[in-house]
Motif scaffolding. Structure first.
Motif, short mmCIF file in Angstrom:
data_model
loop_
_atom_site.label_atom_id
_atom_site.label_comp_id
_atom_site.label_asym_id
_atom_site.label_seq_id
_atom_site.Cartn_x
_atom_site.Cartn_y
_atom_site.Cartn_z
N GLY A 101 16.17 77.75 27.33
CA GLY A 101 17.22 78.40 27.14
C GLY A 101 16.94 79.70 27.82
O GLY A 101 18.10 80.18 28.38
N GLY A 102 15.85 80.23 28.11
CA GLY A 102 15.65 81.48 28.76
C GLY A 102 16.01 81.52 30.21
O GLY A 102 16.34 82.39 30.57
N ALA A 103 16.23 80.05 30.47
CA ALA A 103 16.84 80.12 32.18
C ALA A 103 18.01 80.33 32.12
O ALA A 103 18.79 80.02 33.51
CB ALA A 103 16.07 78.83 32.67
N PHE A 104 18.92 80.26 31.08
CA PHE A 104 20.54 80.31 31.22
C PHE A 104 20.94 81.51 30.36
O PHE A 104 20.61 81.70 29.32
CB PHE A 104 21.01 78.99 30.66
N THR A 105 22.31 81.87 30.74
CA THR A 105 22.95 82.84 30.18
C THR A 105 23.52 82.28 28.97
O THR A 105 24.13 81.13 28.93
CB THR A 105 24.20 83.32 31.14
N PRO A 106 23.35 82.94 27.63
CA PRO A 106 24.08 82.15 26.69
C PRO A 106 25.55 82.13 27.06
O PRO A 106 26.42 82.80 27.35
CB PRO A 106 23.96 83.61 25.45
N SER A 107 26.15 80.96 26.16
CA SER A 107 27.65 80.58 26.35
C SER A 107 28.10 79.84 25.05
O SER A 107 27.12 78.91 24.89
CB SER A 107 27.84 79.83 27.76
N GLY A 108 29.21 79.92 24.95
CA GLY A 108 29.78 79.23 23.92
C GLY A 108 30.29 77.92 24.11
O GLY A 108 30.00 77.31 25.42
N VAL A 109 31.16 77.24 23.32
CA VAL A 109 31.83 76.08 23.33
C VAL A 109 33.32 76.21 23.39
O VAL A 109 33.61 77.19 22.60
CB VAL A 109 31.43 74.97 22.46
N PRO A 110 34.06 75.53 23.88
CA PRO A 110 35.44 75.68 23.78
C PRO A 110 36.08 75.04 22.35
O PRO A 110 35.32 74.16 21.45
CB PRO A 110 36.30 74.73 24.76
N THR A 111 36.99 75.89 21.90
CA THR A 111 37.36 75.44 20.44
C THR A 111 38.89 74.80 20.84
O THR A 111 39.73 75.26 21.82
CB THR A 111 37.58 76.41 19.40
N TYR A 112 39.49 73.99 19.91
CA TYR A 112 41.06 73.39 20.08
C TYR A 112 41.61 73.30 18.97
O TYR A 112 41.07 73.08 17.92
CB TYR A 112 40.89 72.02 20.57
N PRO A 113 42.92 73.54 18.96
CA PRO A 113 43.70 73.53 17.57
C PRO A 113 43.88 71.88 17.04
O PRO A 113 43.83 71.25 18.00
CB PRO A 113 45.25 74.03 17.77
N VAL A 114 43.81 71.94 16.07
CA VAL A 114 44.01 70.23 15.29
C VAL A 114 45.24 70.27 14.27
O VAL A 114 45.77 71.43 13.61
CB VAL A 114 42.62 69.97 14.56
N ARG A 115 45.75 69.22 14.21
CA ARG A 115 46.80 68.91 13.30
C ARG A 115 46.49 67.28 12.78
O ARG A 115 46.23 66.56 13.50
CB ARG A 115 48.08 69.09 13.86
#
Length: 153
Positions: A101-115
């Motif tokens: 992880g130290g070699a990468f910039t922290p990043s999140g994951v996409p989120t999507y609406p559900v129904r």
């Protein structure tokens, strides 16, 4: 890039409701050609997130759904918010995670609406995302899919 398709957000079936995970767990599905993690928190709320954990793309759906509203990367230990997909707390806190992880910039994951509709859990995605991503693929003599006009070599 020229010739790309315009984004088109649509709800598409991801998993049958019969395969909805129990509260406190997650599963995987496909919606519009995208890998989706379906997570259900302890209260029964359903969330859809991208199923590829940064930085090395292991499935988020193998992760642990925590009571604090996060899902935890099963290998590197990063927690992602079920609501926003943002990193919560430390980035890649596990032993191997600290190395990678130290070699990468922290990043999140996409989120999507559900129904829920018609016996399926539907996820709203850009149905042209996959086509736009693949648009830059080289097509030529070795392309097993044939020519771009639908004929074969």
């Amino acid at each position: 890039m020229a010739g790309l398709f315009k984004p088109a957000l649509k709800y598409v079936p991801c998993i049958p409701l019969s395969e909805l995970p129990k509260p406190g767990s997650a599963t995987s599905g496909i919606a519009g050609g995208l890998a989706i993690c379906i997570a259900v928190d302890k209260k029964g709320s359903v969330y859809a997130l991208g199923d590829k954990c940064p930085p090395v793309n292991q499935p988020l759906s193998f992760g642990k759904v925590n009571p604090d509203g996060t899902i935890q990367d099963p290998v590197l230990g990063t927690k992602f918010s079920l609501k926003t997909g943002d990193v919560v707390g430390a980035w890649c806190p596990s032993g191997i995670g600290k190395l990678l992880g130290g070699a990468f910039t922290p990043s999140g994951v996409p989120t999507y609406p559900v129904r829920q509709r018609g016996g399926s859990l539907e996820v709203q995605v850009d149905v042209n995302y996959k086509a736009n991503f693949e648009k830059s693929y080289w097509t030529g003599v070795l392309d097993a899919q044939g020519k771009s006009d639908g004929t074969y070599y």
